[in-house]
Motif scaffolding. Structure first.
Motif, PDB file in Angstrom:
ATOM      1  N   SER A 274       6.441  -3.190   2.837  1.00 27.09           N
ATOM      2  CA  SER A 274       6.789  -2.280   3.851  1.00 27.09           C
ATOM      3  C   SER A 274       6.386  -2.643   5.219  1.00 27.09           C
ATOM      4  N   THR A 275       6.522  -3.976   5.609  1.00 28.55           N
ATOM      5  CA  THR A 275       6.154  -4.369   7.066  1.00 28.55           C
ATOM      6  C   THR A 275       7.382  -5.337   7.424  1.00 28.55           C
ATOM      7  N   SER A 276       7.791  -5.072   8.355  1.00 27.25           N
ATOM      8  CA  SER A 276       9.064  -5.933   8.951  1.00 27.25           C
ATOM      9  C   SER A 276       8.371  -7.146   9.661  1.00 27.25           C
ATOM     10  N   MET A 309      14.518  -0.710  14.508  1.00 28.68           N
ATOM     11  CA  MET A 309      13.985  -0.020  13.248  1.00 28.68           C
ATOM     12  C   MET A 309      15.246   0.955  12.859  1.00 28.68           C
ATOM     13  N   THR A 350       8.153   1.659  17.682  1.00 27.81           N
ATOM     14  CA  THR A 350       7.483   1.593  16.440  1.00 27.81           C
ATOM     15  C   THR A 350       7.143  -0.045  16.040  1.00 27.81           C
ATOM     16  N   GLY A 352       6.239  -3.052  13.483  1.00 28.15           N
ATOM     17  CA  GLY A 352       6.623  -3.138  12.115  1.00 28.15           C
ATOM     18  C   GLY A 352       5.658  -3.304  11.037  1.00 28.15           C
ATOM     19  N   VAL A 353       5.022  -2.475  11.032  1.00 27.60           N
ATOM     20  CA  VAL A 353       3.826  -2.407   9.999  1.00 27.60           C
ATOM     21  C   VAL A 353       3.913  -0.856   9.250  1.00 27.60           C
ATOM     22  N   PRO A 354       3.347  -0.745   8.032  1.00 26.88           N
ATOM     23  CA  PRO A 354       3.612   0.347   7.308  1.00 26.88           C
ATOM     24  C   PRO A 354       3.124   1.592   8.159  1.00 26.88           C
ATOM     25  N   SER A 355       4.220   2.551   7.748  1.00 26.78           N
ATOM     26  CA  SER A 355       3.818   3.917   7.896  1.00 26.78           C
ATOM     27  C   SER A 355       3.913   4.287   9.716  1.00 26.78           C
ATOM     28  N   VAL A 356       4.255   3.188  10.207  1.00 17.80           N
ATOM     29  CA  VAL A 356       4.265   3.934  11.835  1.00 17.80           C
ATOM     30  C   VAL A 356       5.312   4.543  12.176  1.00 17.80           C
ATOM     31  N   GLY A 357       6.222   4.400  11.223  1.00 14.01           N
ATOM     32  CA  GLY A 357       7.421   5.565  11.954  1.00 14.01           C
ATOM     33  C   GLY A 357       6.845   6.784  11.803  1.00 14.01           C
ATOM     34  N   ASP A 386       9.099   4.532   3.244  1.00  9.47           N
ATOM     35  CA  ASP A 386       8.638   3.460   4.064  1.00  9.47           C
ATOM     36  C   ASP A 386       9.358   2.213   3.443  1.00  9.47           C
ATOM     37  N   THR A 390      12.186  -0.011   5.329  1.00  7.91           N
ATOM     38  CA  THR A 390      11.670  -1.568   6.026  1.00  7.91           C
ATOM     39  C   THR A 390      12.812  -2.450   5.453  1.00  7.91           C
ATOM     40  N   ASN A 393      15.434  -2.123   7.845  1.00  9.65           N
ATOM     41  CA  ASN A 393      14.896  -2.423   9.083  1.00  9.65           C
ATOM     42  C   ASN A 393      15.419  -3.984   9.303  1.00  9.65           C
TER      43      ASN A 393
END
Ligand code: ASP
Length: 425
Positions: A274-276, A309, A350, A352-357, A386, A390, A393
């Motif tokens: 879950s992280t770009s 994203m 946003t 590219g880390v988990p849940s920031v969306g 997520d 991702t 993304n």
């Protein structure tokens, strides 16, 4: 037997790790009731340690890898105007694909009506998600106050800008700054080698991440939100399997099926982590194997992981329609246009880390006066979405990179057409 196992590519090992992890996680979730073994030993210790150790190793790579490779990438472009062309094209495609993604999401939301007839009281309305940063702040923050603080904090946009400037100046001064240029080139080699070594642990890391997620997944919470989840997944599928392949064919005539075959393990990895941001090293390596020059990918991939994203924008578009319908708020055309505009900006903001969306979603909700409390309702099930978004993304970043590289005439099409999955690392 051992020889056969050795022949399995890293990409396939990642897939095996992912599936096995999901299977073990689901098994624990449904069949193991001993909480000591399940939660205390496995989920909170073994899987937590294995998964987070791997993510931390990747995070450790990101700043030096991105910085060195941007400096080297930009400084190796002999014609400085080319940097402007690559940059302009990249940002243009990123913005257009994101706007398209939100539009698709809004369309799906209007058609399927995920929020209609929802019992809001039954779902609870608490929301502890806040977003303090305004868009002007986001734009201003692209310029670092202090580049070393940005490096230390891993702030991607200022880091990218500073890297580009250093690269341009190295290209301009050439002989005079040869030593620094060599240092960055060798630094880049070191970071790539380190990436290859860390990636060898990817299958185990991915296994732990998936097992932990699936062991703790609460399926009950998902039922009332089934339509919302479905809408987001449909939007993501359209973006990944209709929009991107069409763009690839339209602009490059490259075979999208071939692309997916070679890229799938990067998508799996983004899905599990879950992280770009953490996917940057893998994404860059896989594109290099597909014939993209570092000159392009070193710039487009970190930038994409930070500002592009599309998957997140789809979730945000659907969430807007969901909340508006659930609260009985009628959004007119101008409100929908505002949503498209702010969701594109939110995508830039946003990380590219988990849940920031979900955090930047508050900005989109505020722009059209939707109650931010509604975000609390989708909070509980967001983790699984997520993962999917991702994966989309990072695919958007790769497609754009291929297009820019092709237009830039730096793509090695023969290398792209080679019939092999992602293998190197
Ligand atoms: N996890 C997403 C990414 O890293 C961002 C988000 O939508 O929360 O790309």
């Amino acid at each position: 037997m051992l020889a056969k196992l050795k022949r399995i590519s890293l990409g396939n090992w990642i897939l095996i790790g992912m599936l096995l992890g999901a299977f073990v996680g689901l098994f624990l979730n449904f069949y193991v009731s001993n909480t000591f073994i399940k939660n205390v030993i496995l989920v909170d210790n073994v899987f937590y340690l294995g998964g987070n150790l791997f993510i931390k190793l990747l995070k450790m790579l990101v700043v030096p890898l991105v910085f060195c490779s941007i400096v080297v990438g930009v400084s190796s472009i002999s014609d400085i105007r080319k940097i402007g062309t690559i940059g302009g094209r990249t940002i243009f495609i990123y913005l257009i694909t994101t706007a398209l993604a939100v539009t698709i999401a809004l369309g799906i939301g209007i058609l399927i009506k995920p929020g209609l007839g929802l019992n809001m009281a039954g779902l609870g309305q608490a929301s502890n998600v806040t977003m303090n940063q305004t868009m002007t702040d986001t734009l201003l923050n692209i310029v670092p106050d202090n580049p070393f603080t940005s490096l230390a904090n891993g702030d991607m946009l200022p880091l990218i800008l500073f890297g580009i400037l250093v690269g341009i100046i190295l290209a301009k001064l050439k002989q005079e700054t040869q030593l620094i240029n060599d240092i960055f080139t060798q630094g880049n080699k070191i970071m790539m080698e380190m990436t290859s070594i860390v990636m060898k642990f990817a299958p185990i890391g991915v296994f732990c991440l998936m097992a932990r997620t699936f062991a703790g997944l609460g399926f009950e919470g998902m039922l009332p939100l089934g339509k919302y989840i479905l809408c987001v997944l449909i939007g993501l599928a359209i973006q990944a399997f209709v929009v991107y392949p069409s763009l690839l064919v339209l602009f490059t005539r490259l075979n999208p099926i071939h692309f997916f075959k070679r890229f799938i393990s990067v998508m799996f990895f983004a899905f599990s982590s879950s992280t770009s941001n953490a996917t940057i090293p893998l994404n860059m390596e896989s594109l290099e194997e597909m014939g993209v020059s570092r000159e392009v990918s070193s710039f487009t991939i970190p930038l994409g992981a930070t500002i592009n994203m599309d998957g997140t924008a789809i979730m945000q578009g659907v969430a807007v329609m969901f909340a508006a319908q659930a609260y009985g708020i009628d959004l007119g055309t101008s409100a929908l246009l505002t949503v498209i505009f702010t969701a594109v900006l939110a995508s830039i903001g946003t990380a590219g880390v988990p849940s920031v969306g979900l955090v930047t979603l508050t900005m989109v909700f505020n722009s059209v006066g939707l109650p931010v409390a509604a975000i609390g309702i989708i909070f509980g099930i967001d983790h699984i979405l997520d993962m999917f978004r991702t994966a989309v993304n990072v695919t958007g970043d790769a497609i754009c990179t291929l297009i820019v590289s092709f237009k830039n005439k730096s793509l090695d099409v023969d290398l792209f057409n080679e019939k092999k999955p992602f293998k190197k690392t």
